[in-house]
Structure formats: C-alpha cells, structure tokens
Motif scaffolding. Structure first.
Motif, mmCIF file in Angstrom:
data_model
loop_
_atom_site.group_PDB
_atom_site.id
_atom_site.type_symbol
_atom_site.label_atom_id
_atom_site.label_comp_id
_atom_site.label_asym_id
_atom_site.label_seq_id
_atom_site.Cartn_x
_atom_site.Cartn_y
_atom_site.Cartn_z
ATOM 1 N N TRP A 27 -33.187 -8.786 4.039
ATOM 2 C CA TRP A 27 -33.616 -9.723 3.007
ATOM 3 C C TRP A 27 -35.000 -10.314 3.276
ATOM 4 O O TRP A 27 -35.430 -11.227 2.573
ATOM 5 C CB TRP A 27 -32.602 -10.869 2.904
ATOM 6 N N TYR B 161 -37.471 -10.770 0.485
ATOM 7 C CA TYR B 161 -37.041 -11.638 -0.608
ATOM 8 C C TYR B 161 -37.136 -13.116 -0.240
ATOM 9 O O TYR B 161 -37.275 -13.977 -1.108
ATOM 10 C CB TYR B 161 -35.599 -11.300 -1.002
ATOM 11 N N THR C 280 -34.600 -8.354 -14.334
ATOM 12 C CA THR C 280 -34.790 -8.562 -12.896
ATOM 13 C C THR C 280 -36.244 -8.845 -12.576
ATOM 14 O O THR C 280 -36.570 -9.764 -11.810
ATOM 15 C CB THR C 280 -34.318 -7.326 -12.110
ATOM 16 N N GLN D 147 -37.899 -12.173 -10.820
ATOM 17 C CA GLN D 147 -38.692 -12.047 -9.599
ATOM 18 C C GLN D 147 -40.084 -12.643 -9.766
ATOM 19 O O GLN D 147 -40.591 -13.322 -8.860
ATOM 20 C CB GLN D 147 -38.784 -10.569 -9.196
ATOM 21 N N SER E 99 -33.835 -15.877 -4.807
ATOM 22 C CA SER E 99 -34.463 -14.602 -5.104
ATOM 23 C C SER E 99 -33.543 -13.804 -6.017
ATOM 24 O O SER E 99 -32.455 -14.259 -6.393
ATOM 25 C CB SER E 99 -34.763 -13.825 -3.815
ATOM 26 N N CYS E 100 -33.979 -12.585 -6.362
ATOM 27 C CA CYS E 100 -33.235 -11.759 -7.309
ATOM 28 C C CYS E 100 -33.473 -10.291 -6.995
ATOM 29 O O CYS E 100 -34.579 -9.899 -6.611
ATOM 30 C CB CYS E 100 -33.683 -12.072 -8.740
ATOM 31 N N ILE E 101 -32.425 -9.476 -7.158
ATOM 32 C CA ILE E 101 -32.561 -8.036 -6.993
ATOM 33 C C ILE E 101 -31.881 -7.334 -8.159
ATOM 34 O O ILE E 101 -30.990 -7.886 -8.793
ATOM 35 C CB ILE E 101 -31.944 -7.527 -5.671
ATOM 36 N N ARG E 102 -32.334 -6.098 -8.403
ATOM 37 C CA ARG E 102 -31.661 -5.269 -9.395
ATOM 38 C C ARG E 102 -30.505 -4.560 -8.705
ATOM 39 O O ARG E 102 -30.690 -3.893 -7.675
ATOM 40 C CB ARG E 102 -32.616 -4.240 -10.002
#
Length: 231
Positions: free
Chosen positions: A3, A6, A77, A81, A101-104
């Motif tokens: 991570w 991120y 996403t 971000q 944070s953000c993820i696809r």
C-alpha cells in the motif's frame, strides 16, 4: 498487498533499507527486492465506494486508521484518486486526508487478494446494486460465500455496515448475515451510539439522493464474532 504508493506518508524511512555491498561481484538481491514498509495497514474498507463521499467524511473522524475505497468502474476510481491528491495538496500543512485512498477492484472476485486474515475492523456496503431480477441475485454483494470472505478478512469485534433504500435487499442482507455463524447483528441502541452509522446515512452520494427524494434508508450492522476453539 503493497500500500506504500497509496499512503506515501506512512512508508517507513530508508533507514530500514538494506545497503548493498560494493564492488563488481556485490550481491544486490536484497536491495533490488526491498519493498517499502508501511507503518500501518488498511483497517477500513468501503466496497463500491462510488465517488468517495463516505471516504472523505470518515477520514477526519478516523484519523488513526487507514481507509480504502474499492470501486470497479475505472473512470470513477480515477476521479476519487485525483480528488485524494487534490485534498492532500490543499491540506499539506495539516496532513489531512493522508489516511484515505482508492483502488480499482472487483472485490466480489478478489477480496482476499487485498487483505490478510483479520486485517479489517470495518467494512461498508452502502447502497449496493439491488440486482432486482431473481436470476441476478447471485451477483448481489452479500451472499453465503461472500460473507465467508468478509469473515476471513475481518478481525473479531469488527463490523460490517450495510445500508440500502431497497427493502427487499435489506431483508436479503439481514437474512444472509444472520444465517452466518461468524456474525451477529448489532442492537439498535448500539447503532445510535455509533458515529459511523450517521456518517453512512448522510455522506454517501446515494444517501444524499435518497434524502432529496425522501426515500427510506434501511440500516443493519453486523459484528464479527470470535472463531470457536479447535476441538
């Protein structure tokens, strides 16, 4: 899962990085394979986070926890971000929003790939796709098999928060969590004292739309139980 990209401010310093030996025959394997160490791990997951309303509302309320949004749509996403980057830049002096944070990700297929056993303390399932047709019920975000995956990544005492404006889906989620031996439903009195419940009701984009339309909001929260001892 690494991570560090991120949550960059929470990466351990280079003091922990191995120093390669000098010379033409030096063994550089340890240097090449070194991965940044996180001083914390993600504890809160918003599955199907949409445009991040809940993420950004929770960030200042849970300042000591890392919060992650998981969203399957690429463009959404990317929007979240970029908003994270903008908010971090705007609040550089205070260090706000470094914990979000953000993820696809398609969490219905790959949830255990992102989190280890007992890693999470909170999972949010906010206004998921109701998948109205009976033949599509297998695609709902709550099911017998998926609940087992939630149980795997959640620590004992952690909570799964659910909210929907579709009564049928609410009953479906309650039925499936009630039937799972790893969860118990949280009482109404406890819900009233939980700040995250009120944030979930008011800060998501879908929640605001339901509020404008004066629609219902059905909430249910489930606690991860301790695993029984081995016989």
């Amino acid at each position: 899962m690494d991570w560090s990209s991120y949550y960059p401010v929470l990466v351990a310093t280079d003091a922990t990085k191995p120093t390669p030996k000098e010379g033409p025959n030096a063994d550089t394997r340890y240097s090449a394979n070194w991965a940044p160490l996180m001083t914390k791990q993600v504890e809160v997951a918003d599955i199907g986070c949409g445009y991040g309303g809940l993420l950004f509302a929770l960030s200042p309320r849970l300042p000591d926890q890392l919060i992650l949004g998981l969203e399957i749509r690429t463009s959404v996403t990317e929007f979240v971000q970029e908003k994270v980057k903008a908010l971090r830049s705007q609040h550089a002096s205070t260090g706000d929003f470094q914990n979000v944070s953000c993820i696809r990700a398609n969490t219905m297929k790959f949830l255990p790939n992102f989190f280890s056993k007992s890693q999470l303390s909170k999972i949010f399932l906010c206004f998921p796709d109701p998948q109205f047709k009976a033949r599509k019920h297998k695609a709902r975000i709550v099911s017998t098999s998926l609940n087992s995956e939630y149980a795997f990544v959640m620590r004992p005492g952690g909570k799964v928060y659910t909210i929907t404006d579709v009564e049928d889906l609410h009953y479906w989620m309650v039925e499936h969590f009630d039937a799972h031996r790893s969860f118990e439903r949280v009482s109404e009195d406890e819900l009233e004292a939980d700040e995250c419940v009120e944030v979930m009701k008011s800060e998501t984009e879908e929640g605001k739309k339901v509020e404008r339309n004066r629609g219902p909001k059905h909430v249910a929260v489930f606690r991860r139980l301790e695993d029984p001892p081995w016989p």
